[in-house]
Design a protein around this motif. Sequence first.
Motif, PDB file in Angstrom:
ATOM      1  N   UNK A  26     103.849  69.275  42.519  1.00  8.71           N
ATOM      2  CA  UNK A  26     104.416  67.986  42.926  1.00  8.71           C
ATOM      3  C   UNK A  26     103.317  66.938  43.126  1.00  8.71           C
ATOM      4  N   UNK A  42     107.030  67.716  36.954  1.00 10.00           N
ATOM      5  CA  UNK A  42     107.996  67.638  38.053  1.00 10.00           C
ATOM      6  C   UNK A  42     109.077  68.703  37.879  1.00 10.00           C
ATOM      7  N   UNK A  43     109.471  68.938  36.632  1.00  4.58           N
ATOM      8  CA  UNK A  43     110.450  70.008  36.393  1.00  4.58           C
ATOM      9  C   UNK A  43     109.924  71.349  36.892  1.00  4.58           C
ATOM     10  N   UNK A  45     107.734  71.839  39.249  1.00  4.50           N
ATOM     11  CA  UNK A  45     107.728  71.801  40.716  1.00  4.50           C
ATOM     12  C   UNK A  45     109.132  72.057  41.264  1.00  4.50           C
ATOM     13  N   UNK A  46     110.119  71.425  40.643  1.00  3.47           N
ATOM     14  CA  UNK A  46     111.498  71.590  41.138  1.00  3.47           C
ATOM     15  C   UNK A  46     111.972  73.033  41.005  1.00  3.47           C
TER      16      UNK A  46
END
Lengths: 252, 313, 97
Positions: A26, A42-43, A45-46
């Motif tokens: 992130x 970000x994907x 991290x999610x």
Amino acid sequence: MEKKDALINYCLRLGDSSLILGQRMAEWCSNGPILEEDIAMTNLALDLIGQARTMLTYAGEIEGKGRTEDDLAYKREEREYYNTLLSERPNGHFGDTVVRNFLHSAFFYHLYQALKNSSDEMIAAHAAKSIKEVTYHLRHSAEWLVRLGDGTSESHNKVQESLNNLWEFTGDLFEMNEVDELLIKEGIAVDLNSIKKDWDKTVNDVLERATLSRPEDEYMQTGRLDAMHSEYLGHLIAEMQFLQRAYPTAKW
Amino acid sequence: MEDIKKLEEFQAKIDAEIKIEPKDWMPEDYRKHLQRQISQHAHSEVIGMQPEGNWISRAPSLRAKVVLLAKIQDEAGHGQYLYSAAETLGKSRDEYIEELQTEKAKYSSIFNYPTLTWADMGAVGWLVDGAAIVNQVSLQRTSYGPYSRAMVRICKEESFHQRQGYEIMAHMANGTPEQKAMAQDALNRFWWPSIMMFGPHDSDSPNTGNAVKWKIKRETNDELRQKFIDKTVQQAEVIGLTIPDPDLKWNEEKGHYDFGEMDWEEFWRVVKGNGPCNKQRLNHHKKAHQDGAWVREAALAYAAKQKEKQLVA
Amino acid sequence: MSNTDNQGDVWEVFIQSKPGLPHKHAGSIHATDKEMALQNARDTYTRRQEGTCLWVVPLNAIVSSMPEDNDSFFDPSDDKIYRHPTHYVMPDGAKHI
């Protein structure tokens, strides 16, 4: 050691590694080398934070003291965190992150493949869901590793150095203790020795495509099993936990 | 006189609500206006990742963390869609990024304000996204096809953004005294900059004329601002926060809220580069871009090698 | 900017939202190779379960007709009303036709 305590510890290992790696990913937000890669990181991290939530919630349930995912994420101290040493390594430059993610994703990949058959239903279900995510993480980081390794001489040298620097933290991934011993007997945990050769093969194949050389297995750092971390983790946790610590009576 | 005929045909299409597509003839000023507006919109999405990104690592719960991350990711995506639309006008993303970094292009001034507390994540979602949505809903009907399609996609995805922010605000306004104070403080700081997001008054807005005639803009700055204020006042009341405008009053006759005058001196100061974070935002963007240069070069070199291998094979 | 630092090529992205439906244009992304194009399209355009299949096509591989072709390309079909089923008169009472 009781089975219950072993199981809690095992879930924390899984959850903490995902959480810390997710928190690291992130940090890339708005710092990627190209806009599309910002979205991709970000994907990752999610996915990772999602995995952490499942395992921390489960750890809290087994413990039975009413602790939630947030209690476990925000109110434990450094010496109670069981994440891999590799996951807490700083992002460094993009190549450092790619190498760290690749080595870690390859580990998660083979670990979750094996854990799909865990006799613990929650862990088996978690592995079945997570394997889809980490398959993509592995593909994403492997392709970048190949591009950087086989790109310019500058990028080649940079990622070879990243690899050399991070290599000493890969031994920690496969360390086991009495928790593993007990849970392997129950059919819950995976014998990490059994996935080491798969991990080796995945790593070797990609390094070859990337024209990178695999570092020698010299001294390996350890610590995950005893919650012994690098100095980096304390800062990461202090930042993450700031609001919960500063306003202990507030709900968010 | 070819151009006059083309211009008439162009205007006739606009008037008949037929979208203009990239390969269609368009007046040079229409193209320039769109290049400026769409790229400014794209830059705003991308720079807008920074003030919210400031709180990802400190989000107070794991749920709050994933929600905020997903929202910021959408902004990166929206920047991406908008650059794509802008690229159909004959300029590359490289050129647009260079314009941003050399300060030839602007982005929304709202992102030059700092996010100081967690409540700012509420205020940004509720007010800043709220204001942006009013503008974007209107832009779905813009006359340029690629821009309109990007806006349709963006509006669909953004529907959760404002709710996310308002949820944080509502939660904090009903929380501990410290949380409530943070929420009110965030509203105080973000209210005026948010309503200034719609730009100068119509009477002071030099670009409005053609933009409305060409249906790039479907509603004027003042119309959109009024819409936003009218719907936001009640939302503040419901959660017990006070909008920092003593002149704010319902006007029964007009069916709208009256409100106080904005500080245009501040507005222009920030636009001209002297807001609290202008330099920080731009330097952050430049640094990420420069740090990534070797990665982009490596990817290009790798692709070139692969192509060569294919030719040999 | 120099040739050695750019954002890569533009690729157009087409998504099939479920089996049986045609692939539909979604937008574009930048990438330097096929695999990156596919991954970037996945990460950018399928964050909300939008797809079951993705196509990525380099923009420079797409051949488009031009607006000035429109009269000669598309208008000639204007008067071929016999291509549409409504052109034909069916006897009263005939069913399933």
